[in-house]
Motif scaffolding. Structure first.
Motif, PDB file in Angstrom:
ATOM      1  N   GLN A  73       0.828  -1.196   0.000  1.00  8.09           N
ATOM      2  CA  GLN A  73       0.000   0.000   0.000  1.00  8.09           C
ATOM      3  C   GLN A  73       0.869   1.255   0.000  1.00  8.09           C
ATOM      4  N   PRO A  74       0.392   2.318  -0.684  1.00 10.33           N
ATOM      5  CA  PRO A  74       1.109   3.587  -0.550  1.00 10.33           C
ATOM      6  C   PRO A  74       1.068   4.067   0.902  1.00 10.33           C
ATOM      7  N   LEU A  79       0.687   7.143   1.748  1.00  3.68           N
ATOM      8  CA  LEU A  79      -0.446   8.071   1.724  1.00  3.68           C
ATOM      9  C   LEU A  79      -1.179   7.937   0.404  1.00  3.68           C
ATOM     10  N   GLU A  80      -2.479   7.866   0.491  1.00  2.00           N
ATOM     11  CA  GLU A  80      -3.280   7.898  -0.729  1.00  2.00           C
ATOM     12  C   GLU A  80      -4.539   8.716  -0.453  1.00  2.00           C
ATOM     13  N   THR A  81      -4.702   9.808  -1.197  1.00  2.00           N
ATOM     14  CA  THR A  81      -5.969  10.535  -1.106  1.00  2.00           C
ATOM     15  C   THR A  81      -6.736  10.287  -2.396  1.00  2.00           C
ATOM     16  N   ARG A  82      -8.058  10.237  -2.246  1.00  4.46           N
ATOM     17  CA  ARG A  82      -8.917  10.096  -3.417  1.00  4.46           C
ATOM     18  C   ARG A  82     -10.006  11.151  -3.379  1.00  4.46           C
ATOM     19  N   SER A 102      -6.312  13.816  -5.778  1.00  2.00           N
ATOM     20  CA  SER A 102      -5.918  12.416  -5.635  1.00  2.00           C
ATOM     21  C   SER A 102      -4.400  12.351  -5.735  1.00  2.00           C
ATOM     22  N   THR A 126      -0.620  10.239  -4.182  1.00  3.23           N
ATOM     23  CA  THR A 126      -0.010   9.149  -3.422  1.00  3.23           C
ATOM     24  C   THR A 126       1.434   9.489  -3.056  1.00  3.23           C
ATOM     25  N   GLU A 165       4.725   7.056  -1.793  1.00  6.00           N
ATOM     26  CA  GLU A 165       5.206   5.696  -1.527  1.00  6.00           C
ATOM     27  C   GLU A 165       6.337   5.751  -0.497  1.00  6.00           C
ATOM     28  N   ARG A 218      -6.134   7.638   2.944  1.00  5.66           N
ATOM     29  CA  ARG A 218      -5.633   6.362   3.450  1.00  5.66           C
ATOM     30  C   ARG A 218      -4.171   6.500   3.840  1.00  5.66           C
TER      31      ARG A 218
END
Ligand code: ATP
Length: 248
Positions: free
Chosen positions: A4-5, A7-10, A26, A28, A30, A63
């Motif tokens: 999983q990254p 940070l991930e915003t959507r 959106s 990410t 890593e 996330r």
């Protein structure tokens, strides 16, 4: 959740009354990656950091390591590994560098303390030592911020964000006020920090620092992502040039 990254915003959006400060962002980050977030004044960069850390109310998904954190208060997100710096340094001038870091270490409460002891979690003293080591400030651990150069003071802010189990560092204009030499030095240190594991989201107006140090960039304008890519791609993107030239 290693895939999983960090940070991930959507479709993250933030509205202040009639102002849409972030719109469907959106993004990410890593592990080990330094991601730049740039854009003209008022584009919504600080708002994005506020939304990810829980200081601004947002819609959409956030996330961290694959886990939803939107809706959680700031201290719960901090516990999941998210730490930020502030545009104003906010160091305590009366405390030593080490003490400035000590006050930032989470006080887990009795239950948390018992859990930490039982699970053998890293004790705060070691955390502070390794944070100082990571940013190269061991020699000035017992000095007070006013005795340090501005560049060193900025690094204390970064070190403070590193203590207490940080996997994602959000840096809001950490190089503001630094001269060219200090800024370059800061960039080298930042690369070293990211190589040690945490992901970094870097906001700064110093374009040579950002283009130099970041693996990838996102460009915000009026709250929207108008471009994303490598420094090379961003440097040559016409909509980026237009956004910068079209603002005061
Ligand atoms: P700078 O580079 O100048 O720091 P920025 O890209 O960080 O700017 P933000 O500070 O996120 O931009 O502001 C984005 C927009 O949201 C602006 O129009 C700003 O006026 C507005 N804004 C930010 N915070 C608030 C708030 N707490 N209440 C109302 N409006 C806000």
């Amino acid at each position: 959740s290693d895939q999983q990254p960090l940070l991930e915003t959507r479709d993250l959006s933030v509205r202040y009354g009639g102002v849409t400060a972030n719109q469907d962002v959106s993004l990410t980050v890593e592990p080990g990656e330094i991601v730049g977030l740039i854009g003209p004044n008022g584009a919504g960069k600080t708002t994005f950091v506020d939304a990810v850390t829980g200081f601004a109310r947002s819609t959409g998904e956030v996330r961290v390591g694959g886990k939803r954190v939107d809706g959680l208060p700031p201290h719960r997100r901090r516990r999941s590994g998210v730490a930020r710096t502030w545009q104003a340094g906010e160091l305590f001038d009366e405390l030593t560098v080490a003490q400035n870091l000590a006050v930032a270490v989470q006080r887990p409460g009795l239950r948390g303390l018992i859990r930490d002891v039982l699970t053998g979690s890293v004790p705060p003293a070691a955390t502070i030592g390794s944070a100082l080591e990571t940013v190269g400030l061991v020699d000035v651990a017992d000095r007070r911020p006013p005795e340090l150069s501005l560049g060193q003071q900025k690094m204390v802010g970064v070190a403070r964000a590193l203590v207490g189990g940080t996997s994602l560092l959000l840096l809001d204009e950490p190089a503001a006020g630094l001269d060219t030499h200090e800024s370059q030095h800061f960039g080298v240190e930042l690369r070293r920090i990211a190589a040690a594991g945490p992901g970094v989201l870097l906001i700064d107006h110093d374009m040579s620092l950002v283009l130099d140090v970041c693996h990838r960039l996102y460009v915000l304008d009026f709250g929207k992502v108008i471009a994303t890519g490598t420094p090379e791609e961003i440097r040559n993107a016409p909509q980026v040039v237009a956004a910068y030239l079209g603002s005061p």
